[in-house]
Design a protein around this motif. Structure first.
Motif, PDB file in Angstrom:
ATOM      1  N   UNK A 246       0.840  -1.207   0.000  1.00  0.00           N
ATOM      2  CA  UNK A 246       0.000   0.000   0.000  1.00  0.00           C
ATOM      3  C   UNK A 246       0.871   1.250   0.000  1.00  0.00           C
ATOM      4  N   UNK A 247       1.802   1.284   0.927  1.00  0.00           N
ATOM      5  CA  UNK A 247       2.627   2.482   1.083  1.00  0.00           C
ATOM      6  C   UNK A 247       3.413   2.744  -0.204  1.00  0.00           C
ATOM      7  N   UNK A 248       3.976   1.690  -0.765  1.00  0.00           N
ATOM      8  CA  UNK A 248       4.777   1.877  -1.989  1.00  0.00           C
ATOM      9  C   UNK A 248       3.903   2.301  -3.167  1.00  0.00           C
ATOM     10  N   UNK A 249       2.695   1.760  -3.239  1.00  0.00           N
ATOM     11  CA  UNK A 249       1.798   2.138  -4.340  1.00  0.00           C
ATOM     12  C   UNK A 249       1.427   3.616  -4.231  1.00  0.00           C
ATOM     13  N   UNK A 250       1.115   4.047  -3.009  1.00  0.00           N
ATOM     14  CA  UNK A 250       0.764   5.454  -2.818  1.00  0.00           C
ATOM     15  C   UNK A 250       1.973   6.337  -3.115  1.00  0.00           C
ATOM     16  N   UNK A 251       3.136   5.929  -2.605  1.00  0.00           N
ATOM     17  CA  UNK A 251       4.329   6.746  -2.808  1.00  0.00           C
ATOM     18  C   UNK A 251       4.755   6.778  -4.275  1.00  0.00           C
ATOM     19  N   UNK A 252       4.321   5.776  -5.060  1.00  0.00           N
ATOM     20  CA  UNK A 252       4.614   5.790  -6.499  1.00  0.00           C
ATOM     21  C   UNK A 252       3.669   6.698  -7.261  1.00  0.00           C
ATOM     22  N   UNK A 253       2.679   7.242  -6.572  1.00  0.00           N
ATOM     23  CA  UNK A 253       1.764   8.161  -7.240  1.00  0.00           C
ATOM     24  C   UNK A 253       0.725   7.470  -8.107  1.00  0.00           C
TER      25      UNK A 253
ATOM     26  N   UNK B 111      10.155  18.527   5.285  1.00  0.00           N
ATOM     27  CA  UNK B 111       9.584  17.949   4.064  1.00  0.00           C
ATOM     28  C   UNK B 111       9.500  16.450   4.312  1.00  0.00           C
ATOM     29  N   UNK B 112       8.291  15.929   4.276  1.00  0.00           N
ATOM     30  CA  UNK B 112       8.084  14.491   4.425  1.00  0.00           C
ATOM     31  C   UNK B 112       7.751  13.939   3.043  1.00  0.00           C
ATOM     32  N   UNK B 113       8.812  13.646   2.302  1.00  0.00           N
ATOM     33  CA  UNK B 113       8.595  13.266   0.894  1.00  0.00           C
ATOM     34  C   UNK B 113       7.748  12.004   0.805  1.00  0.00           C
ATOM     35  N   UNK B 114       7.948  11.078   1.743  1.00  0.00           N
ATOM     36  CA  UNK B 114       7.215   9.807   1.666  1.00  0.00           C
ATOM     37  C   UNK B 114       5.727   9.982   1.955  1.00  0.00           C
ATOM     38  N   UNK B 115       5.363  11.097   2.597  1.00  0.00           N
ATOM     39  CA  UNK B 115       3.946  11.374   2.880  1.00  0.00           C
ATOM     40  C   UNK B 115       3.390  12.493   2.004  1.00  0.00           C
ATOM     41  N   UNK B 116       4.201  12.981   1.066  1.00  0.00           N
ATOM     42  CA  UNK B 116       3.760  14.057   0.169  1.00  0.00           C
ATOM     43  C   UNK B 116       3.277  15.273   0.962  1.00  0.00           C
ATOM     44  N   UNK B 117       4.020  15.640   2.007  1.00  0.00           N
ATOM     45  CA  UNK B 117       3.647  16.861   2.711  1.00  0.00           C
ATOM     46  C   UNK B 117       4.888  17.615   3.150  1.00  0.00           C
TER      47      UNK B 117
END
Lengths: 468, 468
Positions: A246-253, B111-117
């Protein structure tokens, strides 16, 4: 749902003059009968039954105006009621008063297909709205599982399975018609897609749980039904592997439309309740929306991530009836969880954390549940960092309430320590009140200032979110 | 910008005790010099210069706390100031007091790049933020044209060219740190992507124009830089054809990242200012974001629509430096419009209507401008139904102000009659106050209740949005 003891709200008996005025104004749409009051004094979860003194079935905004004015004149609480599907006791009349049932306000007032918006009365339910919209090529994506009323969903800032792609009620609501605590009717915004005109009253009332006024009409943003839709399930060798995917899919945009987790116990419960034969391991339910090529791209990306994290093959449900069956099973997960234990009372809690903290939060929670004597399942809208724990309590075993209460407190403290929230989508209601200050500190005082200003007699769903 | 007469705010002279206390607390970061006060008493548009009594350059939230407490104790207004790029006089100290300049609060805190914030101080400007983010693969999409501060953008609920795809500051802000009118520091939300915990204070402060407190830190949602980006311009035989293309593209559900209109006069102004050689006809500027295949699909759909509406060939700008040049020209459209008439003062107005009403609204406006004696151009973020008219006024010709004032009033009444808003993205400030009640009726009374509750002495940017 098995009922606990009836709780008599701590208030004086209903003033006979008020009761007579109600009956005169609302006639057959007003009831003092215990059966009707009990129906409006229960929730789907573990909170004790709490009866209103009367129930009024509103047919129009004008009905709500007259009811609010009458109640304010007599200092009687007004508690909005939609489908009764809220989770944190949000619609329980904890200080008595009148439960205003909006379910008969179920007219679809306007659909502007060319502008992707519609206006409906607050009692319209989301499934009925989507059935109505089917021929327009548009749909209303927000889907909390239950077939809730749109007014109730707005009041609790609901979200659900599609929020990862389409947002929550915060984004879906364009404008509201609200009856304020002084019985005025306001419309919070025009029909333009965006505006910078003054305070965002729409967002102030969305999530206010009826404590600032009664929502009677909702203007909603709609979305085009995607050209291609594909749904799939994928089982994982470990909970960690599923969450990492899940986390990787979200982080892949990847613009996933849905990405839902059900742990091994929840899958077992779903199999039993919905007559499925899924492998009883932690499983992700996916839905992909887009152009045919876009959907293929998304699936390829996510399937590759799943494979590296111990995921099995994707089982696709691409025909609409298969897809409907799959999501029906997901939506009935709560009933499936309770069905593990006949006669059980449900306790459903939810938290939401930044996505990077989701693996730690969910794995620690799973460990905490290992020693729990009450059947408990984990499921959630993990693309947002949001997950639920459902407990199936024995109503005759008060020790179980204490045990679950402690686990719930640890879950919330864990989420708060990760800069998360004590409720991703259920609202504060009465169940989450002990943690609101821990989460937001002095900001709660600002909320109280707003509440006192807009509802000086504390009559709009009093006792919810916070006390004054 | 040429300044008009200095307006002396209607207030008593600054109390010497207060001035001494300011100087003692803030030292060199506090100024009473006329040059500095004039800098903070101007706007980019046609509003008369209005000087603050003092300017304080805040370095931290603690500075703002001390300033607000001091000002409240002495009943002195506090007016937040960022980059000074607002359009409706939003930062002018119309009742005097202290202009609190936040531009030195320009640290990027996390910057929390992994959380897009990310979390930043309010004085960070959007271009600096995007420069900082470049290596993370993320970007902050909200783009009002001007290189505004993020705090100012939040306060005015700004949006701009990318809003059609990525939303406005309403969607972009995850949480705020605010100094309230009683000098307390609150944080409006945790870092979770969504929450149903209490009133949505984030959205209450976004768009409040500093009238409820001073925003000192902003947590923002970021987006992954798309894999493929393609920009193009396309000229049209008629304004109608260009607007119809926009409406049809939006109604087809194409996920356009940008779709901007510039009318023939605006193109002529841009050619002169930015040294371009675009055909001087109504032109759409596009940007497409997605996977390479997705971008190709979008372009094919939109190009076909343009062709049926009298559009010419698409001229692509795919190299980053070409793209940057194109959007720089778009962003400088305001200065280009003023440059039509050396020494001119700008008057920029905007409205937003439901997309289906956009052709009628923009065509009627164009007709209304035909007889206008002041140079006037139309441009806008038409994918949202939002467009601007920019007038280049002769400061020595008061008749022109009256003429433009009447055209502006007709434009707003036209938009309101179409269920639109008197301001899509500039805010109410002082310029749009005459129409707020026409737009929102009794809802403005609810805003006043909120204002009185949160700022009982009416000291937070007083006189903006509405008067009490």
């Amino acid at each position: 749902m098995a009922a606990q003891a009836i709780v008599a709200p701590s208030r004086t008996p209903l003033d006979p003059g008020f009761a007579a005025a109600l009956a005169q104004r609302f006639g057959a749409e007003c009831s003092f009968a215990e059966a009707i009051r009990r129906q409006h004094g229960q929730s789907e979860t573990h909170f004790p039954e709490t009866l209103p003194d009367a129930v009024v079935f509103a047919q129009s905004t004008a009905d709500v105006v007259d009811l609010v004015r009458l109640c304010v004149m007599h200092r009687v609480p007004v508690v909005p009621y939609g489908a009764g599907t809220s989770i944190e006791g949000n619609a329980l009349p904890v200080r008595g008063g009148v439960s205003v049932d909006l379910s008969k306000m179920d007219r679809i007032l306007a659909v502007n297909a060319e502008d992707f918006d519609c206006t409906i009365e607050a009692g319209v339910r989301r499934e009925e709205l989507n059935a109505y919209l089917r021929d327009t090529g548009l749909f209303f994506p927000i889907d909390p599982g239950a077939n809730a009323t749109i007014g109730g969903m707005a009041a609790t800032r609901a979200s659900g399975t599609n929020a990862v792609r389409y947002g929550t009620m915060r984004e879906a609501v364009l404008a509201l018609t609200v009856v304020t605590a002084d019985g005025e009717v306001i419309r919070t915004a025009r029909r333009a897609r965006k505006s910078a005109a003054g305070y965002d009253l729409t967002r102030l009332f969305v999530g206010a749980e009826g404590t600032l006024g009664v929502i009677t009409e909702v203007m909603l943003r709609l979305h085009p039904i995607p050209e291609a839709i594909s749904a799939a399930v994928c089982g994982f060798a470990s909970l960690q592997g599923a969450v990492d995917t899940v986390v990787q899919a979200i982080q892949s945009g990847v613009p996933l439309a849905r990405i839902e987790i059900l742990d091994d116990r929840q899958i077992a419960a779903v199999n039993a309740w919905s007559k499925l034969d899924l492998l009883e391991v932690t499983t992700l339910f996916f839905e992909f929306h887009g152009s045919p090529a876009g959907v293929e791209e998304q699936i390829a990306t996510v399937a590759a991530l799943a494979a590296t994290n111990g995921g099995g093959d994707f089982a696709f449900s691409n025909r609409p009836e298969e897809r409907a069956r799959l999501w029906k099973a997901r939506h009935e997960a709560y009933y499936a969880a309770l069905n593990q234990r006949p006669g059980a009372i449900g306790w459903s809690t939810d938290v939401c954390v930044p996505i990077s903290r989701l693996p730690a939060c969910i794995l620690e929670t799973k460990r905490d549940l290992e020693s729990c004597s009450v059947p408990a399942t984990i499921l959630g809208h993990v693309g947002d960092g949001n997950f639920h724990v459902i407990f199936a309590l024995d109503p005759a075993a008060p020790d179980e309430f204490a045990e679950v209460s402690a686990i719930n407190a640890r879950l919330i403290e864990r989420a708060l320590a990760m800069d998360g929230t004590c409720t991703g989508e259920h609202g504060i209601g009465i169940g989450k009140q002990p943690w609101l200050e821990a989460e937001l500190g002095d900001a709660v005082d600002v909320m109280r200032l707003v509440k006192r200003a807009l509802d000086p007699h504390d009559l709009m769903n009093p006792g919810k979110i916070f006390t004054l």
